[in-house]
Design a protein around this motif. Structure first.
Motif, mmCIF file in Angstrom:
data_model
loop_
_atom_site.group_PDB
_atom_site.id
_atom_site.type_symbol
_atom_site.label_atom_id
_atom_site.label_comp_id
_atom_site.label_asym_id
_atom_site.label_seq_id
_atom_site.Cartn_x
_atom_site.Cartn_y
_atom_site.Cartn_z
ATOM 1 N N GLY A 87 -23.316 90.852 57.944
ATOM 2 C CA GLY A 87 -24.622 90.528 58.502
ATOM 3 C C GLY A 87 -24.847 90.913 59.945
ATOM 4 N N VAL A 88 -23.860 91.521 60.602
ATOM 5 C CA VAL A 88 -24.033 91.959 61.994
ATOM 6 C C VAL A 88 -24.229 93.472 62.005
ATOM 7 C CG1 VAL A 88 -22.997 92.093 64.286
ATOM 8 C CG2 VAL A 88 -22.576 90.092 62.856
ATOM 9 N N ARG A 89 -25.379 93.936 62.513
ATOM 10 C CA ARG A 89 -25.618 95.371 62.603
ATOM 11 C C ARG A 89 -24.786 95.947 63.748
ATOM 12 N NH1 ARG A 89 -30.094 96.977 64.384
ATOM 13 N NH2 ARG A 89 -30.851 95.001 65.211
ATOM 14 N N VAL A 90 -24.165 97.081 63.504
ATOM 15 C CA VAL A 90 -23.297 97.703 64.509
ATOM 16 C C VAL A 90 -23.686 99.164 64.678
ATOM 17 C CG1 VAL A 90 -20.931 98.239 65.200
ATOM 18 C CG2 VAL A 90 -21.399 96.173 63.851
ATOM 19 N N SER A 91 -23.991 99.558 65.902
ATOM 20 C CA SER A 91 -24.220 100.969 66.202
ATOM 21 C C SER A 91 -22.937 101.534 66.801
ATOM 22 C CB SER A 91 -25.389 101.128 67.178
ATOM 23 O OG SER A 91 -25.130 100.455 68.395
ATOM 24 N N ALA A 116 -12.641 92.965 69.309
ATOM 25 C CA ALA A 116 -13.931 92.656 69.926
ATOM 26 C C ALA A 116 -14.982 92.335 68.865
ATOM 27 C CB ALA A 116 -14.395 93.815 70.800
ATOM 28 N N LEU A 117 -15.010 93.107 67.771
ATOM 29 C CA LEU A 117 -15.966 92.835 66.702
ATOM 30 C C LEU A 117 -15.625 91.538 65.967
ATOM 31 C CD1 LEU A 117 -16.573 96.404 65.205
ATOM 32 C CD2 LEU A 117 -18.106 95.061 66.664
ATOM 33 N N THR A 118 -14.341 91.247 65.846
ATOM 34 C CA THR A 118 -13.939 89.970 65.262
ATOM 35 C C THR A 118 -14.479 88.812 66.081
ATOM 36 O OG1 THR A 118 -11.921 90.898 64.304
ATOM 37 C CG2 THR A 118 -11.973 88.522 64.614
ATOM 38 N N ASN A 119 -14.397 88.933 67.402
ATOM 39 C CA ASN A 119 -14.915 87.889 68.275
ATOM 40 C C ASN A 119 -16.423 87.738 68.138
ATOM 41 O OD1 ASN A 119 -12.381 87.292 69.229
ATOM 42 N ND2 ASN A 119 -12.597 88.432 71.131
ATOM 43 N N VAL A 120 -17.123 88.856 67.927
ATOM 44 C CA VAL A 120 -18.572 88.783 67.714
ATOM 45 C C VAL A 120 -18.872 87.960 66.460
ATOM 46 C CG1 VAL A 120 -20.650 90.097 67.174
ATOM 47 C CG2 VAL A 120 -19.056 90.957 68.891
ATOM 48 N N VAL A 121 -18.133 88.240 65.387
ATOM 49 C CA VAL A 121 -18.355 87.538 64.125
ATOM 50 C C VAL A 121 -17.995 86.057 64.251
ATOM 51 C CG1 VAL A 121 -17.590 87.367 61.712
ATOM 52 C CG2 VAL A 121 -18.023 89.606 62.729
ATOM 53 N N ALA A 125 -23.523 84.269 68.047
ATOM 54 C CA ALA A 125 -24.663 84.270 67.127
ATOM 55 C C ALA A 125 -25.377 85.614 67.160
ATOM 56 C CB ALA A 125 -25.634 83.154 67.497
ATOM 57 N N ALA A 126 -24.702 86.647 67.632
ATOM 58 C CA ALA A 126 -25.309 87.973 67.757
ATOM 59 C C ALA A 126 -25.674 88.538 66.389
ATOM 60 C CB ALA A 126 -24.351 88.924 68.466
ATOM 61 N N ARG A 127 -26.751 89.328 66.371
ATOM 62 C CA ARG A 127 -27.152 90.044 65.168
ATOM 63 C C ARG A 127 -26.889 91.538 65.303
ATOM 64 N NH1 ARG A 127 -26.537 86.973 61.627
ATOM 65 N NH2 ARG A 127 -27.713 88.345 60.230
ATOM 66 N N ASP A 146 -22.331 92.886 72.545
ATOM 67 C CA ASP A 146 -23.189 92.223 71.569
ATOM 68 C C ASP A 146 -24.400 91.631 72.268
ATOM 69 O OD1 ASP A 146 -22.966 89.194 72.026
ATOM 70 O OD2 ASP A 146 -20.849 89.741 71.896
ATOM 71 N N ASP A 147 -25.393 91.225 71.477
ATOM 72 C CA ASP A 147 -26.664 90.793 72.054
ATOM 73 C C ASP A 147 -26.937 89.305 71.872
ATOM 74 O OD1 ASP A 147 -27.175 90.553 69.369
ATOM 75 O OD2 ASP A 147 -28.951 91.830 69.359
ATOM 76 N N GLY A 148 -25.927 88.554 71.463
ATOM 77 C CA GLY A 148 -26.214 87.166 71.113
ATOM 78 C C GLY A 148 -25.576 86.138 72.016
ATOM 79 N N PRO A 149 -26.110 84.920 71.993
ATOM 80 C CA PRO A 149 -25.491 83.816 72.714
ATOM 81 C C PRO A 149 -24.253 83.344 71.967
ATOM 82 C CG PRO A 149 -27.327 83.013 71.428
ATOM 83 C CD PRO A 149 -27.318 84.510 71.265
ATOM 84 N N PRO A 150 -23.368 82.599 72.623
ATOM 85 C CA PRO A 150 -22.220 82.035 71.911
ATOM 86 C C PRO A 150 -22.685 81.172 70.749
ATOM 87 C CG PRO A 150 -21.961 81.785 74.278
ATOM 88 C CD PRO A 150 -23.371 82.255 74.041
ATOM 89 N N ALA A 151 -21.933 81.236 69.645
ATOM 90 C CA ALA A 151 -22.297 80.428 68.485
ATOM 91 C C ALA A 151 -22.130 78.949 68.777
ATOM 92 C CB ALA A 151 -21.448 80.828 67.280
ATOM 93 N N GLN A 152 -21.202 78.618 69.653
ATOM 94 C CA GLN A 152 -20.982 77.245 70.040
ATOM 95 C C GLN A 152 -20.327 77.221 71.401
ATOM 96 O OE1 GLN A 152 -18.359 75.501 67.174
ATOM 97 N NE2 GLN A 152 -16.825 77.103 67.351
#
Length: 206
Positions: A87-91, A116-121, A125-127, A146-152
């Motif tokens: 569910g995370v778009r990656v360029s 780094a991508l594992t940490n994003v997931v 909460a990045a998309r 990434d473009d999102g705030p921390p999930a928690q």
């Protein structure tokens, strides 16, 4: 320590991705069976890849030659596809020229992107995330934003530096230092998180 880092990277990335993909499959099971089927197909593929990598890594403990080559940058497309299935778009931007890179530098760059991508997931909460791997005359630069705030926001005592809260960031730093490079990371103004690594392409440790 090298084996521990490899196992951490394999499990942290793959199991996290499988968990997200299984969640997608569960949510879509009734309303969109095809989406569910695609997600479970990716779960199976990720599991097989994790088993293959674990076998190759653990063979080192048996004093046997690894049965699989170190990861290369041309495998980033598969890595990105697995993350996007969750569910995370990656360029992905990859500009490394035609000359061969030292294998240890390629493996280090791949593992840094993977972590780094594992940490994003896991932690954001990045998309969307942007991966850039570029090369100049003396170094390979790897950047994941990434473009999102921390999930928690877990409660952490102030005495614990943010950069040292987990093994993922520490592992990226250790990998970069091992080949003579370095890693910087931190929040991006306006939201998001950036990991940037610079790895020398000349005289890298074998």
């Amino acid at each position: 320590m090298r084996v521990a880092r490899e196992i951490h990277d394999i499990l942290a990335h793959t199991v996290s991705a499988m968990t997200v993909q299984a969640g997608v499959a569960l949510d879509a099971l009734d309303a969109a069976p095809e989406v569910s089927r695609q997600a479970m197909t990716q779960v199976r593929a990720s599991g097989k890849e994790a088993v293959r990598e674990l076998r190759a890594t653990l063979s080192v403990l048996r004093a046997a030659e690894s049965t699989a080559p170190a990861p290369r940058l041309d495998q980033l497309d598969e890595l990105v596809a697995g993350v996007e299935a969750g569910g995370v778009r990656v360029s992905l931007r990859r500009d490394t020229g035609d000359a061969a890179l030292p294998a240890v530098v390629e493996a280090t760059a791949y593992r840094i992107v993977q972590e780094a991508l594992t940490n994003v997931v896991k932690h954001s909460a990045a998309r969307h995330a942007a991966v850039s791997v570029t090369r100049d005359a003396t170094r390979l630069t790897v950047e994941v934003v990434d473009d999102g705030p921390p999930a928690q926001q877990p409660a952490v005592p102030p005495a614990v530096p943010p950069a040292d809260r987990g093994f993922g960031l520490i592992g990226m730093r250790e990998r970069a230092v091992a080949v003579g490079g370095g890693v910087t990371y931190g929040p991006v103004p306006g939201g998001g998180f950036r990991v940037r690594a610079e790895l020398p392409t000349e005289g890298a440790a074998s």
